[in-house]
Scaffold this motif. Structure first.
Motif, PDB file in Angstrom:
ATOM      1  N   SER A   1      21.530  49.286  18.229  1.00 42.70           N
ATOM      2  CA  SER A   1      22.516  49.657  17.214  1.00 42.70           C
ATOM      3  C   SER A   1      23.929  49.717  17.783  1.00 42.70           C
ATOM      4  N   ALA A   2      24.042  49.913  19.111  1.00 38.26           N
ATOM      5  CA  ALA A   2      25.349  49.940  19.772  1.00 38.26           C
ATOM      6  C   ALA A   2      25.783  48.543  20.228  1.00 38.26           C
ATOM      7  N   GLY A   3      24.919  47.553  20.041  1.00 34.00           N
ATOM      8  CA  GLY A   3      25.254  46.187  20.447  1.00 34.00           C
ATOM      9  C   GLY A   3      25.206  45.961  21.939  1.00 34.00           C
ATOM     10  N   LYS A   4      24.427  46.768  22.647  1.00 30.68           N
ATOM     11  CA  LYS A   4      24.318  46.649  24.111  1.00 30.68           C
ATOM     12  C   LYS A   4      22.985  46.011  24.485  1.00 30.68           C
ATOM     13  N   THR A   5      22.996  45.221  25.543  1.00 33.42           N
ATOM     14  CA  THR A   5      21.758  44.647  26.069  1.00 33.42           C
ATOM     15  C   THR A   5      21.702  44.914  27.572  1.00 33.42           C
ATOM     16  N   PHE A   6      20.618  45.520  27.985  1.00 32.88           N
ATOM     17  CA  PHE A   6      20.362  45.771  29.403  1.00 32.88           C
ATOM     18  C   PHE A   6      18.905  46.169  29.550  1.00 32.88           C
ATOM     19  N   ASP A   7      18.372  45.974  30.726  1.00 30.96           N
ATOM     20  CA  ASP A   7      17.025  46.444  31.027  1.00 30.96           C
ATOM     21  C   ASP A   7      17.130  47.891  31.470  1.00 30.96           C
ATOM     22  N   SER A   8      16.087  48.656  31.200  1.00 31.30           N
ATOM     23  CA  SER A   8      16.145  50.071  31.574  1.00 31.30           C
ATOM     24  C   SER A   8      14.831  50.544  32.157  1.00 31.30           C
ATOM     25  N   LYS A   9      14.958  51.554  32.991  1.00 35.24           N
ATOM     26  CA  LYS A   9      13.800  52.306  33.500  1.00 35.24           C
ATOM     27  C   LYS A   9      14.109  53.758  33.200  1.00 35.24           C
ATOM     28  N   THR A  10      13.222  54.409  32.453  1.00 36.49           N
ATOM     29  CA  THR A  10      13.403  55.815  32.107  1.00 36.49           C
ATOM     30  C   THR A  10      12.476  56.658  32.964  1.00 36.49           C
ATOM     31  N   GLN A  11      13.059  57.616  33.657  1.00 38.27           N
ATOM     32  CA  GLN A  11      12.309  58.526  34.518  1.00 38.27           C
ATOM     33  C   GLN A  11      12.393  59.926  33.914  1.00 38.27           C
ATOM     34  N   VAL A  12      11.253  60.521  33.652  1.00 34.94           N
ATOM     35  CA  VAL A  12      11.211  61.895  33.150  1.00 34.94           C
ATOM     36  C   VAL A  12      10.523  62.756  34.191  1.00 34.94           C
ATOM     37  N   THR A  13      11.205  63.797  34.625  1.00 31.53           N
ATOM     38  CA  THR A  13      10.656  64.773  35.561  1.00 31.53           C
ATOM     39  C   THR A  13      10.336  66.032  34.770  1.00 31.53           C
ATOM     40  N   ILE A  14       9.127  66.519  34.910  1.00 32.35           N
ATOM     41  CA  ILE A  14       8.716  67.761  34.267  1.00 32.35           C
ATOM     42  C   ILE A  14       8.316  68.741  35.354  1.00 32.35           C
ATOM     43  N   GLU A  15       8.890  69.926  35.297  1.00 34.14           N
ATOM     44  CA  GLU A  15       8.577  70.976  36.269  1.00 34.14           C
ATOM     45  C   GLU A  15       7.863  72.123  35.574  1.00 34.14           C
ATOM     46  N   LEU A  16       6.781  72.584  36.167  1.00 33.30           N
ATOM     47  CA  LEU A  16       6.077  73.781  35.709  1.00 33.30           C
ATOM     48  C   LEU A  16       6.610  74.938  36.543  1.00 33.30           C
ATOM     49  N   ASN A  17       7.152  75.938  35.881  1.00 36.10           N
ATOM     50  CA  ASN A  17       7.775  77.072  36.566  1.00 36.10           C
ATOM     51  C   ASN A  17       7.044  78.370  36.228  1.00 36.10           C
ATOM     52  N   LYS A  18       7.189  79.337  37.106  1.00 36.35           N
ATOM     53  CA  LYS A  18       6.597  80.652  36.889  1.00 36.35           C
ATOM     54  C   LYS A  18       7.637  81.708  37.240  1.00 36.35           C
ATOM     55  N   GLU A  19       7.768  82.663  36.348  1.00 36.38           N
ATOM     56  CA  GLU A  19       8.678  83.782  36.572  1.00 36.38           C
ATOM     57  C   GLU A  19       7.869  85.061  36.363  1.00 36.38           C
ATOM     58  N   GLY A  20       7.758  85.851  37.397  1.00 38.89           N
ATOM     59  CA  GLY A  20       6.926  87.041  37.301  1.00 38.89           C
ATOM     60  C   GLY A  20       5.456  86.677  37.371  1.00 38.89           C
ATOM     61  N   ASP A  21       4.607  87.558  36.809  1.00 34.36           N
ATOM     62  CA  ASP A  21       3.160  87.347  36.896  1.00 34.36           C
ATOM     63  C   ASP A  21       2.609  86.377  35.869  1.00 34.36           C
ATOM     64  N   SER A  22       3.216  86.320  34.676  1.00 32.85           N
ATOM     65  CA  SER A  22       2.585  85.522  33.627  1.00 32.85           C
ATOM     66  C   SER A  22       3.559  84.752  32.742  1.00 32.85           C
ATOM     67  N   ASN A  23       4.792  84.589  33.155  1.00 33.32           N
ATOM     68  CA  ASN A  23       5.754  83.836  32.365  1.00 33.32           C
ATOM     69  C   ASN A  23       5.855  82.418  32.914  1.00 33.32           C
ATOM     70  N   PHE A  24       5.069  81.508  32.352  1.00 33.72           N
ATOM     71  CA  PHE A  24       5.084  80.105  32.741  1.00 33.72           C
ATOM     72  C   PHE A  24       5.959  79.342  31.753  1.00 33.72           C
ATOM     73  N   PHE A  25       6.748  78.386  32.251  1.00 31.62           N
ATOM     74  CA  PHE A  25       7.575  77.585  31.354  1.00 31.62           C
ATOM     75  C   PHE A  25       7.908  76.248  32.012  1.00 31.62           C
ATOM     76  N   LEU A  26       8.289  75.282  31.177  1.00 29.76           N
ATOM     77  CA  LEU A  26       8.635  73.950  31.644  1.00 29.76           C
ATOM     78  C   LEU A  26      10.147  73.755  31.650  1.00 29.76           C
ATOM     79  N   THR A  27      10.629  72.992  32.601  1.00 22.65           N
ATOM     80  CA  THR A  27      11.991  72.470  32.614  1.00 22.65           C
ATOM     81  C   THR A  27      11.880  70.999  32.974  1.00 22.65           C
TER      82      THR A  27
END
Length: 137
Positions: free
Chosen positions: A64-90
């Motif tokens: 839609s922007a009129g651009k052409t290029f090849d791409s590689k998308t990298q997604v990093t997901i981190e599992l984090n823990k804060e305290g004894d039972s607070n798990f969350f993703l970033t």
């Protein structure tokens, strides 16, 4: 609204069990992150799905922007823990553009636009802190 696709995942045994899909004959061995055992963890599957979805959405945005290029998308997901039972993703999304005529600033602008239209990005908005970056090779 019209449904495009549906699948159901089933897991027995949580992070050390077995996962199956309603529309796939494969069975996936689930393992704890960092266990070095043969199998996969939920964060790996989430990162792969997110990267595939984001790269597909980027294809629509760059067209839609009129651009052409090849791409590689990298997604990093981190599992984090804060305290004894607070798990969350970033996480982080990094897009690398090759074989096209685009600057890093233009690419980052397209990545930011893609982040507003990608179904995974919409799903995690306000729930998972995702950092965005881009580079041109």
């Amino acid at each position: 609204m019209s449904k495009i696709y549906e699948t159901t995942a089933s897991v027995v045994g949580a992070r050390t069990g077995t996962a199956t899909l309603s529309d796939d004959d494969n069975s996936y061995n689930m393992v704890q992150p960092g266990s070095n055992k043969d199998g996969n963890n939920p964060e790996q599957f989430f990162a792969m799905g997110y990267a595939a979805c984001f790269d597909g959405a980027l294809g629509l945005v760059k067209k839609s922007a009129g651009k052409t290029f090849d791409s590689k998308t990298q997604v990093t997901i981190e599992l984090n823990k804060e305290g004894d039972s607070n798990f969350f993703l970033t996480g982080a999304i990094h897009v690398v553009a090759t074989s096209g005529d685009i600057t890093e600033d233009e690419l980052l602008s397209l990545v930011e636009k893609t982040h507003t239209v990608c179904p995974y990005s919409k799903a995690v908005e306000g729930n998972i802190d995702m950092k965005l970056s881009a580079s041109v090779e």
